[in-house]
Design a protein around this motif. Structure first.
Motif, PDB file in Angstrom:
ATOM      1  N   GLU A 383       0.376 -34.835   2.608  1.00  0.00           N
ATOM      2  CA  GLU A 383       1.728 -35.163   2.164  1.00  0.00           C
ATOM      3  C   GLU A 383       1.844 -35.287   0.646  1.00  0.00           C
ATOM      4  O   GLU A 383       2.896 -34.990   0.069  1.00  0.00           O
ATOM      5  N   ARG A 384       0.784 -35.692  -0.017  1.00  0.00           N
ATOM      6  CA  ARG A 384       0.813 -35.667  -1.481  1.00  0.00           C
ATOM      7  C   ARG A 384       0.736 -34.225  -1.978  1.00  0.00           C
ATOM      8  O   ARG A 384       1.325 -33.871  -3.006  1.00  0.00           O
ATOM      9  N   LEU A 385       0.016 -33.386  -1.247  1.00  0.00           N
ATOM     10  CA  LEU A 385      -0.067 -31.977  -1.598  1.00  0.00           C
ATOM     11  C   LEU A 385       1.284 -31.290  -1.422  1.00  0.00           C
ATOM     12  O   LEU A 385       1.690 -30.443  -2.235  1.00  0.00           O
ATOM     13  N   VAL A 386       2.015 -31.649  -0.379  1.00  0.00           N
ATOM     14  CA  VAL A 386       3.348 -31.072  -0.158  1.00  0.00           C
ATOM     15  C   VAL A 386       4.293 -31.477  -1.293  1.00  0.00           C
ATOM     16  O   VAL A 386       5.090 -30.659  -1.780  1.00  0.00           O
ATOM     17  N   ASP A 387       4.203 -32.728  -1.740  1.00  0.00           N
ATOM     18  CA  ASP A 387       5.027 -33.137  -2.879  1.00  0.00           C
ATOM     19  C   ASP A 387       4.648 -32.380  -4.141  1.00  0.00           C
ATOM     20  O   ASP A 387       5.518 -32.020  -4.955  1.00  0.00           O
ATOM     21  N   GLU A 388       3.353 -32.126  -4.325  1.00  0.00           N
ATOM     22  CA  GLU A 388       2.923 -31.325  -5.474  1.00  0.00           C
ATOM     23  C   GLU A 388       3.451 -29.900  -5.352  1.00  0.00           C
ATOM     24  O   GLU A 388       3.846 -29.285  -6.360  1.00  0.00           O
ATOM     25  N   ALA A 389       3.482 -29.376  -4.136  1.00  0.00           N
ATOM     26  CA  ALA A 389       4.040 -28.036  -3.927  1.00  0.00           C
ATOM     27  C   ALA A 389       5.519 -27.994  -4.307  1.00  0.00           C
ATOM     28  O   ALA A 389       6.013 -26.991  -4.850  1.00  0.00           O
ATOM     29  N   ALA A 390       6.232 -29.084  -4.031  1.00  0.00           N
ATOM     30  CA  ALA A 390       7.638 -29.151  -4.437  1.00  0.00           C
ATOM     31  C   ALA A 390       7.750 -29.091  -5.958  1.00  0.00           C
ATOM     32  O   ALA A 390       8.628 -28.395  -6.508  1.00  0.00           O
ATOM     33  N   ARG A 391       6.864 -29.797  -6.680  1.00  0.00           N
ATOM     34  CA  ARG A 391       6.905 -29.768  -8.137  1.00  0.00           C
ATOM     35  C   ARG A 391       6.583 -28.362  -8.663  1.00  0.00           C
ATOM     36  O   ARG A 391       7.206 -27.876  -9.608  1.00  0.00           O
ATOM     37  N   GLY A 394       9.545 -26.028  -7.803  1.00  0.00           N
ATOM     38  CA  GLY A 394      10.862 -26.460  -8.238  1.00  0.00           C
ATOM     39  C   GLY A 394      11.794 -26.810  -7.101  1.00  0.00           C
ATOM     40  O   GLY A 394      12.988 -27.071  -7.324  1.00  0.00           O
ATOM     41  N   LEU A 395      11.283 -26.843  -5.880  1.00  0.00           N
ATOM     42  CA  LEU A 395      12.103 -27.233  -4.726  1.00  0.00           C
ATOM     43  C   LEU A 395      12.114 -28.747  -4.575  1.00  0.00           C
ATOM     44  O   LEU A 395      11.204 -29.452  -5.023  1.00  0.00           O
ATOM     45  N   ALA A 396      13.128 -29.257  -3.903  1.00  0.00           N
ATOM     46  CA  ALA A 396      13.193 -30.687  -3.607  1.00  0.00           C
ATOM     47  C   ALA A 396      12.190 -31.017  -2.502  1.00  0.00           C
ATOM     48  O   ALA A 396      11.942 -30.188  -1.620  1.00  0.00           O
ATOM     49  N   PRO A 397      11.616 -32.230  -2.508  1.00  0.00           N
ATOM     50  CA  PRO A 397      10.640 -32.600  -1.474  1.00  0.00           C
ATOM     51  C   PRO A 397      11.178 -32.477  -0.055  1.00  0.00           C
ATOM     52  O   PRO A 397      10.431 -32.105   0.864  1.00  0.00           O
ATOM     53  N   ASP A 398      12.465 -32.770   0.152  1.00  0.00           N
ATOM     54  CA  ASP A 398      13.003 -32.627   1.501  1.00  0.00           C
ATOM     55  C   ASP A 398      13.215 -31.158   1.856  1.00  0.00           C
ATOM     56  O   ASP A 398      12.969 -30.737   2.993  1.00  0.00           O
ATOM     57  N   ASP A 399      13.614 -30.368   0.892  1.00  0.00           N
ATOM     58  CA  ASP A 399      13.865 -28.950   1.136  1.00  0.00           C
ATOM     59  C   ASP A 399      12.576 -28.207   1.503  1.00  0.00           C
ATOM     60  O   ASP A 399      12.546 -27.430   2.465  1.00  0.00           O
ATOM     61  N   ILE A 400      11.499 -28.465   0.760  1.00  0.00           N
ATOM     62  CA  ILE A 400      10.262 -27.731   1.031  1.00  0.00           C
ATOM     63  C   ILE A 400       9.697 -28.100   2.400  1.00  0.00           C
ATOM     64  O   ILE A 400       9.094 -27.264   3.086  1.00  0.00           O
ATOM     65  N   ARG A 401       9.925 -29.312   2.826  1.00  0.00           N
ATOM     66  CA  ARG A 401       9.470 -29.700   4.165  1.00  0.00           C
ATOM     67  C   ARG A 401      10.276 -28.988   5.235  1.00  0.00           C
ATOM     68  O   ARG A 401       9.725 -28.482   6.213  1.00  0.00           O
ATOM     69  N   LEU A 455      12.385 -48.561 -12.854  1.00  0.00           N
ATOM     70  CA  LEU A 455      12.217 -47.192 -12.401  1.00  0.00           C
ATOM     71  C   LEU A 455      12.196 -47.203 -10.876  1.00  0.00           C
ATOM     72  O   LEU A 455      11.393 -47.905 -10.277  1.00  0.00           O
ATOM     73  N   ARG A 456      13.070 -46.440 -10.268  1.00  0.00           N
ATOM     74  CA  ARG A 456      13.139 -46.419  -8.803  1.00  0.00           C
ATOM     75  C   ARG A 456      12.750 -45.024  -8.306  1.00  0.00           C
ATOM     76  O   ARG A 456      13.165 -44.004  -8.880  1.00  0.00           O
ATOM     77  N   GLY A 457      11.954 -45.002  -7.276  1.00  0.00           N
ATOM     78  CA  GLY A 457      11.526 -43.730  -6.711  1.00  0.00           C
ATOM     79  C   GLY A 457      11.577 -43.752  -5.202  1.00  0.00           C
ATOM     80  O   GLY A 457      11.534 -44.816  -4.569  1.00  0.00           O
ATOM     81  N   ILE A 458      11.671 -42.563  -4.618  1.00  0.00           N
ATOM     82  CA  ILE A 458      11.698 -42.423  -3.168  1.00  0.00           C
ATOM     83  C   ILE A 458      10.576 -41.480  -2.751  1.00  0.00           C
ATOM     84  O   ILE A 458      10.314 -40.479  -3.420  1.00  0.00           O
ATOM     85  N   GLY A 459       9.897 -41.822  -1.690  1.00  0.00           N
ATOM     86  CA  GLY A 459       8.769 -41.026  -1.234  1.00  0.00           C
ATOM     87  C   GLY A 459       8.886 -40.667   0.230  1.00  0.00           C
ATOM     88  O   GLY A 459       9.165 -41.537   1.071  1.00  0.00           O
ATOM     89  N   LEU A 460       8.673 -39.397   0.536  1.00  0.00           N
ATOM     90  CA  LEU A 460       8.701 -38.918   1.913  1.00  0.00           C
ATOM     91  C   LEU A 460       7.281 -38.714   2.410  1.00  0.00           C
ATOM     92  O   LEU A 460       6.393 -38.294   1.662  1.00  0.00           O
ATOM     93  N   SER A 461       7.059 -38.999   3.688  1.00  0.00           N
ATOM     94  CA  SER A 461       5.762 -38.757   4.306  1.00  0.00           C
ATOM     95  C   SER A 461       5.976 -38.438   5.770  1.00  0.00           C
ATOM     96  O   SER A 461       6.316 -39.322   6.560  1.00  0.00           O
ATOM     97  N   CYS A 462       5.802 -37.167   6.105  1.00  0.00           N
ATOM     98  CA  CYS A 462       5.819 -36.779   7.509  1.00  0.00           C
ATOM     99  C   CYS A 462       4.412 -36.944   8.063  1.00  0.00           C
ATOM    100  O   CYS A 462       3.434 -36.854   7.320  1.00  0.00           O
ATOM    101  N   LEU A 463       4.291 -37.192   9.341  1.00  0.00           N
ATOM    102  CA  LEU A 463       2.965 -37.402   9.911  1.00  0.00           C
ATOM    103  C   LEU A 463       2.893 -36.817  11.307  1.00  0.00           C
ATOM    104  O   LEU A 463       3.890 -36.754  12.028  1.00  0.00           O
ATOM    105  N   LEU A 464       1.708 -36.373  11.633  1.00  0.00           N
ATOM    106  CA  LEU A 464       1.390 -35.991  13.009  1.00  0.00           C
ATOM    107  C   LEU A 464      -0.075 -36.322  13.232  1.00  0.00           C
ATOM    108  O   LEU A 464      -0.923 -35.996  12.400  1.00  0.00           O
ATOM    109  N   GLU A 465      -0.351 -37.024  14.325  1.00  0.00           N
ATOM    110  CA  GLU A 465      -1.720 -37.435  14.640  1.00  0.00           C
ATOM    111  C   GLU A 465      -2.139 -36.854  15.988  1.00  0.00           C
ATOM    112  O   GLU A 465      -1.301 -36.513  16.823  1.00  0.00           O
ATOM    113  N   HIS A 466      -3.434 -36.773  16.174  1.00  0.00           N
ATOM    114  CA  HIS A 466      -3.956 -36.593  17.524  1.00  0.00           C
ATOM    115  C   HIS A 466      -4.342 -37.980  18.011  1.00  0.00           C
ATOM    116  O   HIS A 466      -5.001 -38.741  17.303  1.00  0.00           O
TER     117      HIS A 466
END
Length: 785
Positions: A383-391, A394-401, A455-466
């Protein structure tokens, strides 16, 4: 609220009537105290026990020689794992008491037994151990360095295993992933430390060993997560048939995976009870717990994610370097390899995946399961890698997901790892979380925070476990007499509410009043196969076993009822707790039939009664969800406050919404704990645990845990008759990246994105300063233009 929804366990616990390990005092009880190594690595030159034996109240002093004479073997037992080229994992022997060498600070060297706890402690201080110190290897990277001290001759370079997955001939899969990364228009790369943490359960470990000479049988009263699995492990270590060992567990004050397997202290206590002829009780102090309880995590994670021009994921490569400690802890390397890899690719459609894991031995306490057990590590990096992919794109974190979710129409979905997601609706879970968190209104909340200097920030984290772990689990349904049914399990609760949930499952399946069904557990003499309450597996596996046992019981009941009612078996129907002859009023209740069958079996008229014991095989489930955290940072001090938290989970069919919400809350609390506070730090030169008390090791307190908005969006599992999925670990799995991504979002630029856990005020303040300097340079550069 109906009575069946009440947690029947709570009354005794809330009134202080729980019975924990230190409450079960035995007649003529003696007390044990362990002499522990002050060195991370040293040869044992000599041990002089005479002064301790001469101390007031001392009864015995046990060393490794006594345990060898008693036939005690290695405490380590690890699932077989093969690395690259088919090389098996290296599993050095782990003695219950150190013999030639000590391998970590806190390793038990001797056990002193005395008439009182104070006398045992005083006598233990009189044991004289001469050590010859050896330079320790601390940290996985240092241990794998060419000039590092070698811990085990069978593990050259201190490498326990070099593991790759998915496996393919000649590393064809790895080459395909490498080529995809090389050719991709965009590549996101990250490297993070997932630091070692201690479990810190409210009740430390403890045990009382009792020996019965008349039957040559030992009993161990111990705080555990399952007596059946613990008995199997201890019987192997002791070299005895399991019939000669009984394990009892009553109330448990927190476990989280740490109390699921045998520890070195337990066989030492069992031998001491046999030697002294008295029950021997030991209760860990908090200081001992820091030095001897199995900790968790401890890895360096590198990830690369290839994307096409539209932001679609093409390939994922993960490399992990893991610190196992001095020995193989229970499932330690399995967590770092298979448990880790099976969480990928999360909710996302990633066609190519390559995972490499190297596990190193170090002179520290062995690692083992703790809430999540490989799942939080995998999800955190992804999920940190996905946020880096958004950076990067240039896509938004919700959009890239959204662009990369596995659609509901593609399920069942086979991943590049080889797992098959049987159920789920990931976009719907995501959208529900965004709505509950008012994601669309975040910009206004950020502006309001800026007016207050935050400074206010929002963080997304999707998850899937076995979830599920070992698939085999047993259950027994027994009729003790009267209108009562007993459900016997081997898995043990640590606050999950087993006594409320499992009788209700049996009652609903058999058409009984839940008040007529009672759960028993915590005694290996119940003889129920079990693999303990770990891995978010118990409701799935034990629940499925109860359902199967009920079905088998009903089939037996039809045969017995046909005989009792003098009818053909085909005419017997079962409903509402009774068997009847179809189309007539002739019936017999389940309890009456059980009484009749038991009496007839005892007289030899029939060969079976209604008591039923089964083992069920239940496949994995794949719980999933989305967590959203909002933080506020004071840039002048670096202080981080989690000001809002939303969690939406898909845990399949919900048996009790309150219990699900409670599990989510508990898991989430442990997430910000690791993200912001917790870190087990070892001195690189001496191997001493620097954070060896709560003065130095930070745990989250009530004020550190945010108000949590929890909701469900459930799609029932298709792999078990209840339709349930695991939920106990999802809170922790999702929380780490949610909090850290929120911090990264709050700090301008990329300074926050490079932060490692724990995000202490010092680290955050430095990142804020770096961001401010960069902003100043950017402004100056524009003015120069």
């Amino acid at each position: 609220m109906t009575a069946k929804r009440l947690r029947i366990e709570d009354d005794a616990l809330l009134r202080g009537r729980g019975r924990f390990i230190d409450d079960a005092h035995q007649d003529n009880q003696a007390f044990g105290h362990f002499v522990r190594s002050p060195h991370a690595h040293a040869r044992i030159v000599s041990i002089d026990t005479a002064p301790a034996l001469a101390a007031p109240g001392a009864l015995a002093v046990l060393t490794a020689a006594d345990l060898r004479a008693a036939g005690v073997g290695s405490v380590s037992v690890h699932p077989p794992i093969k690395g690259r080229g088919g090389a098996p994992i290296v599993e050095p022997p782990r003695p219950a008491l150190a013999a030639e060498r000590v391998m970590h600070v806190g390793q038990a060297v001797a056990l002193v037994v005395a008439n009182s706890a104070i006398a045992a402690q005083d006598a233990a201080e009189a044991v004289v151990v001469e050590y010859d110190a050896i330079d320790p290897a601390i940290g996985a990277a240092s241990a794998l360095a060419p000039d590092a001290t070698q811990l085990w001759p069978e593990a050259p370079g201190n490498l326990a295993i070099d593991w790759g997955f998915p496996r393919s001939e000649n590393d064809a899969n790895a080459r395909a992933v490498e080529q995809a990364i090389k050719d991709a228009p965009h590549v996101a790369r990250v490297s993070y430390v997932n630091q070692r943490v201690v479990v810190a359960s409210i009740e430390p470990r403890g045990a009382t060993a009792i020996y019965d000479p008349a039957h040559d049988r030992c009993t161990l009263r111990v705080c555990s997560q399952g007596v059946a699995a613990l008995r199997e492990g201890l019987a192997r270590i002791m070299g005895v048939d399991r019939s000669r060992l009984r394990v009892i567990t009553e109330d448990v004050g927190g476990a989280f995976g740490m109390k699921s397997s045998p520890y070195p202290e337990y066989p030492a206590l069992l031998v001491a009870a046999r030697m002294t002829g008295r029950p021997v009780h030991w209760m860990s102090t908090r200081s001992e717990a820091f030095l001897s309880d199995h900790p968790a995590r401890g890895s360096v994670l590198d990830g690369a994610l290839a994307l096409d021009a539209e932001g679609k994921f093409l390939a994922l490569r993960i490399c992990s370097l893991v610190d196992l400690g001095a020995f193989l802890g229970p499932f330690g390397a399995a967590l770092a390899t298979m448990n880790f890899a099976l969480c990928l690719p999360g909710m996302y459609d990633i066609p190519l995946i390559d995972v490499s894991v190297r596990c190193a031995f170090t002179n520290t306490v062995p690692t083992a399961p703790f809430r999540g057990a490989g799942r939080p590590e995998a999800n955190y990096l992804l999920e940190r890698l996905v946020d880096e992919a958004a950076r990067v794109t240039g896509l938004a974190p919700d959009d890239i997901r959204r662009r990369n979710f596995v659609p509901a129409s593609a399920i069942p979905y086979k991943t590049a790892i080889g797992t098959v997601y049987d159920s789920g609706d990931f976009p719907a879970v995501f959208d529900k979380a965004l709505a509950l968190a008012d994601h669309a209104g975040f910009a206004s909340r950020r502006r309001e925070a800026e007016r207050r200097g935050k400074l206010r920030g929002i963080g997304l984290s999707c998850l899937l476990e076995h979830a599920g772990g070992m698939p085999s689990e047993g259950a027994a349904l027994r009729f003790p007499g009267g209108d009562e049914l007993v459900v016997a399990l081997g898995a043990h609760p640590g606050g999950q509410g087993h006594a409320s949930i499992f009788p209700r499952i049996a009652a609903e399946r058999l058409g009984l009043d839940p008040a007529a069904v009672r759960l028993i557990h915590g005694d290996s003499d119940h003889d129920v196969t079990s693999f303990s309450s770990v891995g978010s597996r118990t409701t799935t596996t034990a629940g499925s076993a109860i359902v199967r046992a009920a079905d088998v019981l009903i089939e037996k009941g039809r045969r017995l009822a046909a005989d009792a009612l003098e009818a053909a078996e085909a005419d017997i129907v079962f409903a509402d707790g009774a068997f009847s002859v179809a189309g007539t009023d002739r019936r017999i209740t389940l309890f009456a039939l059980a009484e009749t069958a038991k009496a007839r079996k005892a007289s030899g008229q029939i060969s079976e009664d209604l008591d039923t014991k089964v083992i069920a095989e239940t496949p994995h489930t794949y719980p999933n969800g989305c967590h959203i955290a909002e933080v506020e940072i004071d840039p002048e001090t670096g202080t981080v406050e989690v000001v809002a938290y939303t969690a939406v989970e898909d845990c399949g069919r919900t048996l009790d919404p309150r219990r699900v919400e409670g599990q989510i809350h508990g898991g989430v609390a442990q997430g910000p704990g690791q993200a912001l506070l917790e870190h087990a730090v070892f001195d690189a030169d001496s191997g001493q645990l620097v954070t060896g008390s709560f003065m130095d090791y930070g745990l989250p307190r009530a004020g550190d845990v945010p108000a949590i908005v929890a909701a469900e969006h459930n799609v029932p599992a298709t792999t078990n008759p209840l339709g349930v999925k695991g939920v106990a670990e999802a809170g922790t799995t999702g929380a780490l990246a949610a909090v850290m991504n929120a911090i990264a979002d709050a700090i301008p630029g990329s300074a926050g994105a490079r932060l490692d856990m724990p995000a202490t005020p010092e680290k955050v303040w430095a990142a804020c300063r770096q961001a401010a300097r960069r902003s100043t340079r950017d402004v100056a550069g524009k003015e120069d233009e």
